[in-house]
Each structure stands twice: as C-alpha cells, then as structure tokens.
Write a protein that holds these residues in place. Sequence first.
Motif, PDB file in Angstrom:
ATOM      1  N   PHE A   7       0.843  -1.655  -7.107  1.00 54.80           N
ATOM      2  CA  PHE A   7       1.916  -2.483  -7.649  1.00 54.80           C
ATOM      3  C   PHE A   7       3.142  -1.616  -7.957  1.00 54.80           C
ATOM      4  N   PRO A   8       4.321  -1.937  -7.414  1.00 56.06           N
ATOM      5  CA  PRO A   8       5.537  -1.211  -7.798  1.00 56.06           C
ATOM      6  C   PRO A   8       6.094  -1.790  -9.101  1.00 56.06           C
ATOM      7  N   LEU A   9       5.931  -1.064 -10.184  1.00 54.22           N
ATOM      8  CA  LEU A   9       6.467  -1.449 -11.485  1.00 54.22           C
ATOM      9  C   LEU A   9       7.667  -0.562 -11.779  1.00 54.22           C
TER      10      LEU A   9
ATOM     11  N   PHE B  66       2.814 -10.302 -10.398  1.00 55.51           N
ATOM     12  CA  PHE B  66       3.441  -9.686 -11.565  1.00 55.51           C
ATOM     13  C   PHE B  66       3.434 -10.620 -12.776  1.00 55.51           C
ATOM     14  N   GLY B  67       2.646 -11.682 -12.697  1.00 49.38           N
ATOM     15  CA  GLY B  67       2.554 -12.617 -13.812  1.00 49.38           C
ATOM     16  C   GLY B  67       3.666 -13.634 -13.855  1.00 49.38           C
ATOM     17  N   ALA B  68       4.477 -13.711 -12.817  1.00 48.71           N
ATOM     18  CA  ALA B  68       5.511 -14.745 -12.734  1.00 48.71           C
ATOM     19  C   ALA B  68       4.865 -15.998 -12.139  1.00 48.71           C
ATOM     20  N   THR B  69       4.120 -16.688 -12.971  1.00 46.02           N
ATOM     21  CA  THR B  69       3.281 -17.793 -12.518  1.00 46.02           C
ATOM     22  C   THR B  69       3.984 -19.132 -12.562  1.00 46.02           C
ATOM     23  N   SER B  70       5.161 -19.187 -13.161  1.00 46.90           N
ATOM     24  CA  SER B  70       5.861 -20.453 -13.372  1.00 46.90           C
ATOM     25  C   SER B  70       7.306 -20.324 -12.931  1.00 46.90           C
ATOM     26  N   ALA B  71       7.891 -21.465 -12.556  1.00 46.90           N
ATOM     27  CA  ALA B  71       9.332 -21.486 -12.311  1.00 46.90           C
ATOM     28  C   ALA B  71      10.096 -21.012 -13.537  1.00 46.90           C
ATOM     29  N   ALA B  72       9.498 -21.150 -14.710  1.00 50.15           N
ATOM     30  CA  ALA B  72      10.156 -20.713 -15.944  1.00 50.15           C
ATOM     31  C   ALA B  72      10.521 -19.237 -15.887  1.00 50.15           C
ATOM     32  N   HIS B  73       9.677 -18.420 -15.270  1.00 56.98           N
ATOM     33  CA  HIS B  73       9.933 -16.986 -15.258  1.00 56.98           C
ATOM     34  C   HIS B  73      11.158 -16.639 -14.414  1.00 56.98           C
TER      35      HIS B  73
ATOM     36  N   THR C 130       0.816  -1.229   0.000  1.00 56.31           N
ATOM     37  CA  THR C 130       0.000   0.000   0.000  1.00 56.31           C
ATOM     38  C   THR C 130       0.843   1.268   0.000  1.00 56.31           C
ATOM     39  N   SER C 131       2.178   1.128   0.048  1.00 60.63           N
ATOM     40  CA  SER C 131       3.008   2.328   0.198  1.00 60.63           C
ATOM     41  C   SER C 131       2.966   3.218  -1.034  1.00 60.63           C
ATOM     42  N   GLY C 132       2.617   2.688  -2.182  1.00 64.99           N
ATOM     43  CA  GLY C 132       2.562   3.506  -3.383  1.00 64.99           C
ATOM     44  C   GLY C 132       1.446   4.522  -3.400  1.00 64.99           C
ATOM     45  N   ALA C 133       0.551   4.518  -2.422  1.00 63.14           N
ATOM     46  CA  ALA C 133      -0.552   5.482  -2.383  1.00 63.14           C
ATOM     47  C   ALA C 133      -0.032   6.915  -2.362  1.00 63.14           C
TER      48      ALA C 133
ATOM     49  N   MET D 110      16.612   1.875 -13.611  1.00 64.23           N
ATOM     50  CA  MET D 110      15.156   1.827 -13.601  1.00 64.23           C
ATOM     51  C   MET D 110      14.623   2.681 -12.456  1.00 64.23           C
ATOM     52  N   GLU D 111      13.355   3.076 -12.570  1.00 64.07           N
ATOM     53  CA  GLU D 111      12.698   3.822 -11.497  1.00 64.07           C
ATOM     54  C   GLU D 111      11.280   3.299 -11.327  1.00 64.07           C
ATOM     55  N   VAL D 112      10.774   3.420 -10.107  1.00 65.26           N
ATOM     56  CA  VAL D 112       9.472   2.859  -9.789  1.00 65.26           C
ATOM     57  C   VAL D 112       8.346   3.754 -10.303  1.00 65.26           C
ATOM     58  N   VAL D 113       7.283   3.116 -10.771  1.00 64.95           N
ATOM     59  CA  VAL D 113       5.999   3.763 -11.022  1.00 64.95           C
ATOM     60  C   VAL D 113       4.948   2.832 -10.434  1.00 64.95           C
ATOM     61  N   PHE D 114       3.832   3.393 -10.008  1.00 64.79           N
ATOM     62  CA  PHE D 114       2.846   2.576  -9.305  1.00 64.79           C
ATOM     63  C   PHE D 114       1.582   2.408 -10.140  1.00 64.79           C
ATOM     64  N   GLU D 115       1.014   1.222 -10.011  1.00 65.26           N
ATOM     65  CA  GLU D 115      -0.246   0.902 -10.678  1.00 65.26           C
ATOM     66  C   GLU D 115      -1.210   0.393  -9.620  1.00 65.26           C
ATOM     67  N   GLN D 116      -2.357   1.036  -9.496  1.00 68.62           N
ATOM     68  CA  GLN D 116      -3.304   0.668  -8.438  1.00 68.62           C
ATOM     69  C   GLN D 116      -4.294  -0.371  -8.931  1.00 68.62           C
ATOM     70  N   ALA D 117      -4.548  -1.352  -8.077  1.00 72.68           N
ATOM     71  CA  ALA D 117      -5.593  -2.339  -8.311  1.00 72.68           C
ATOM     72  C   ALA D 117      -6.272  -2.587  -6.971  1.00 72.68           C
TER      73      ALA D 117
END
Length: 551
Positions: free
Chosen positions: A129-131, A306-313, A21-24, A117-124
Amino acid sequence: MAESGRAVLPQLTLDNEFFWTSGADGQLRLQECGDCKALIHPPAPVCRYCYSHNQGVRAVSGRATLIGFTVNHRFSLPGLPPQYVVAQVAIDEDPRVRLTTNAVECDPDDLQLGQQMEVVFEQAADVWFPLFRPTGDTELAPLPEDEIAPEDFYRAVRPPVTSRKFEEHSAITGIGASRMGRRLMVPPLSLTIEACEAAIADAGLTLADIDGLSTYPGLDVAGMGEGGVSALEGALGIRPTWINGGMDTFGPGGSVIAAMMAVATGMARHVLCFRTLWEATFSQLMKEGRASPPGGSRTTSWQMPFGATSAAHTLAQNAQRHFHRYGTTRETLGWIALNQRANAALNPTAIYRDPLTMDDYLSARMITTPFGLYDCDVPCDGAVAVIVSAVDAARDLAKSPVLFEAVGTQIVERTDWDQSTLTHEPQVLGQSAHLWSRTSLRPKDVDVAELYDGFSFNCLSWLEALGFCGIGESKDFLDGGANIARDGIIPLNTHGGQLSHGRTHGMGLIHEAVTQLRGEAGERQVANARVAVASSGGLTPSGVLLLRADG
C-alpha cells in the motif's frame, strides 16, 4: 516497510499489478505515456492527453502535495478501525495524477492542504500500500488548478445538434410512492409494486397501458433495489416493448431521461420508471446474519483499500477544498440541513420531522470531517415511480401533465472520483451548464429547486453550478437560510430532501417537483410554482431536469 492487518485488498490484474506491487523495492510506479510523457492514473490502454497507445511504467520520486483529507469517524473495514485519515495527494511529477491514500505518521489536527508528503509502504499479503506522511517541510504549495475553471464549464458544452428538442415529445403523467420508513422489513419488490401501482392509478392508466419499463441501477446489491426490470416484469407480466436499466446513465434520473428518448423515438407511449431502496432493512438483516455483505476480501476499487468505503470520503474532501478556497464553513452546510428539516416537518411521509437547530447540527457526532450526522442522508426503505407518456396522450389522462423543458447530461470532467474537479461535487458543473444551453429559461425563472442532497455538500454544489448563486458565493447566499426557504429566492428541497425525508436517490426529488408543479403539496406548497429543476446524482455521471407546468 510495515506489515499490515488490512483485510480488504485490491484485486491484482494485468493492468494494475505493477502499481500495487511496486513498493517491494521502495519505489512508487505509475503508468507513463511513452510519447507525451504524461502520467496516467488509473492505468488505461491509451493516453487521454495525446491518445497514444505507447504506454509504459515509470518510477517516480514518491513526493506529493496534500490536496485533501478527511478524518473518518464512522465507517470501518476489517483491519482498519476508525479513526483514520483518508487523503488525496497530487504527484509532484504530474499533479494531474491524484492518489487516494491514507495520511500516516501524523496528527490529523496538524495536517494542512498544500502540505508536502512522501510515500511509505505498508505490506499486506502480496500488496504494498502506498501511504503518505508529511515530509516536515513547512512551506505550503498551492493546490493544483482544475483543467477547466469552475466558472468556465459552459465553454466546454457542445451546442444542440438540432433545433428540434426531444424533450417536447413527452411529459410526466403519473407519480407514486410506496410506504417509506426505517427497517420496514418488507421485501423490496413489494415496495416497488406499491409505488408502481400508485403511479399508474395517479395517471388514470392500467397495467395494460404500460409498454415500457425503465430503472436505475437495476441491481440488488447492498440494499440497492429489487433486482431491476427483470424482477418487476416477472411479477407483473406486462410484456413491455422497451426496457432500460443500469448504472451507466445520468444518475438515478437517467431512467426518466431514457424513457423520454424512448417516447420521442416511438418505442413506447407510457414508460414506467422506478427506483427502490431497502438499505435500512438490508443493514438490519446483515446484523442478524440473514444477509451477506457485498464483495469480499478483494476489490477493484482504487479507493476502498484505503478505507474510503463511502461517497462521503470523497465529497468530504471536496467540501474541505471549498472551505479552503471560498471561506465556506460547517455553518454554511448547516443551513441546508436546517432548511430540509423545516420542510420535512410539514411532510407526513418524511422520516425525520423533529425540529433541528444549528446547535443540534454542530454538536452531532462526526461521520467523516467535515461531515457530521446531519450532513448525511437517511438510509431508508421505499420506492418511487414516475410515468413518462407521449405528450399527445398526456392531456387525455387523469392529471394535468408536467412537461419537460430541458435536460442536462454532458460529461465535461473526469468520472474517476478522485481525478475530477477539486472545487465542487464532481459531475454537477458540466451537466448544469448543459441544461441552460437547451432552454431560453434562466435560473431566475425557476420557482422551486429539488437538488440532490445525498450529503449537504451535494446540494451546495448544485446551487452554485445551476447559477442560483455565483461560484464560491454560497457562504453568503445560504447564511441564515432565508434565500432557500419556501418563501425565499429559490425554495429548496421542499419535501425535506434526502437529508430528512429519506434517501430515494433522486427519484423522490422528481416526485416532489411534480407535486409542487401540480399544486398538490399541501402545507409545504410553494405559491405559484410553474417551473422546477430536479437533479439526481453527482460523482457518477448525473442528470438534471427542468420541468414546467402545462399551460
């Protein structure tokens, strides 16, 4: 700050709510040790560096170095369709902290390791989300170094606490496998019983002789098994003296290592170890609406949101860093896939037996860069069983026993997938070094290697970790495939491995090692095979076994 349509969100807890929640207010916050000032991630009640319990939260700059990325082509989550970039960044204030994230506002073709890189936030909903996006700086930073260099893991291995080896007290006396295939549409417990009955018969035992049961992982989640010891005991009614099951063990082969300990301590004389998968059928049942996907809209994973759903990622990023550091290429991985397919062509139980060329390998559809279709093991239905017996009883049974020479189990690096080694598959370097500390044998003494290949890069990591070639030398060692062929320096995954035979999570590798040491492998038999190494797992705590023929 963008609104998000992501449907899989992190589960907020007392430990992690400050992070999600820190990205608020546009600030990235991490746990900080109040004494040594180290940043700690994932959050924990104690500092892993100075062991202080004085923990707080610190706002950081939000700047980081890109240390890994993979372009996901195959996997998807609701609200996050492919293609997207799963990335890892090292935080400027403490590069020991890595975040799994998504790289956004960029062309994936322009990303480079070491980029700023630098952080940008996406709210859901209630989550920010720190992207991370590129800053525009053109200078590349060096990648952070591992706490222990990959060549130095042996220095962190503890010496044996006694000259007496528990490995000497047991042997493998029976092996069995069920039918194996794609979407067999057979209940997993039926496959388990097929394999177990075959192993018992192979050893010349009866059900009444079995006094121990051991399995991994003991769960029936996402096609991961029949339900463990309880399910098998309920079907067989054998009243075991000792049982074992669970995921917190030395990979899938941990069930065998636990059985060895049970026998060595006198808790059992004949332990039936088993492993079942029915992922192919489970996937089909989900498509038909006859099974429910695991989990829900909230997860405790630090990667899955973040969509890292598999060990493959995760492994794809380790592979990419290996490419970056050592000059490894996709062709390097391709020689492993081609070797496994060539061996599978001689194995009637293998799922994929058709010839595979390097052009086939390189032109196959991408899964998550740099992994293509043939870098990934084959989901299947099947079960494998192994019987571990007391060595004094083993020589009276139907087959010549296969003896245990040594095991490697020590955890040397972190077990969090994205906080571990940057150079190889996590959880292979320490376990391999531990193995060689428990025996006078050396890599040159090994006749056949059955090494975990859930993905091609797993196998490469084990080859280097076990010393069949030097750290970073696999590009030259694997070139052309001759060194790992059945008549090469170290015959590798002689049954086809998981890449072509089928995903049996390491137990199939132990089955093949025993088959080779018995001389029962038929057309794929390695001449005069007397010593074999078999590994299972990686990423999660893993184990490796050194086996030898009797006499």
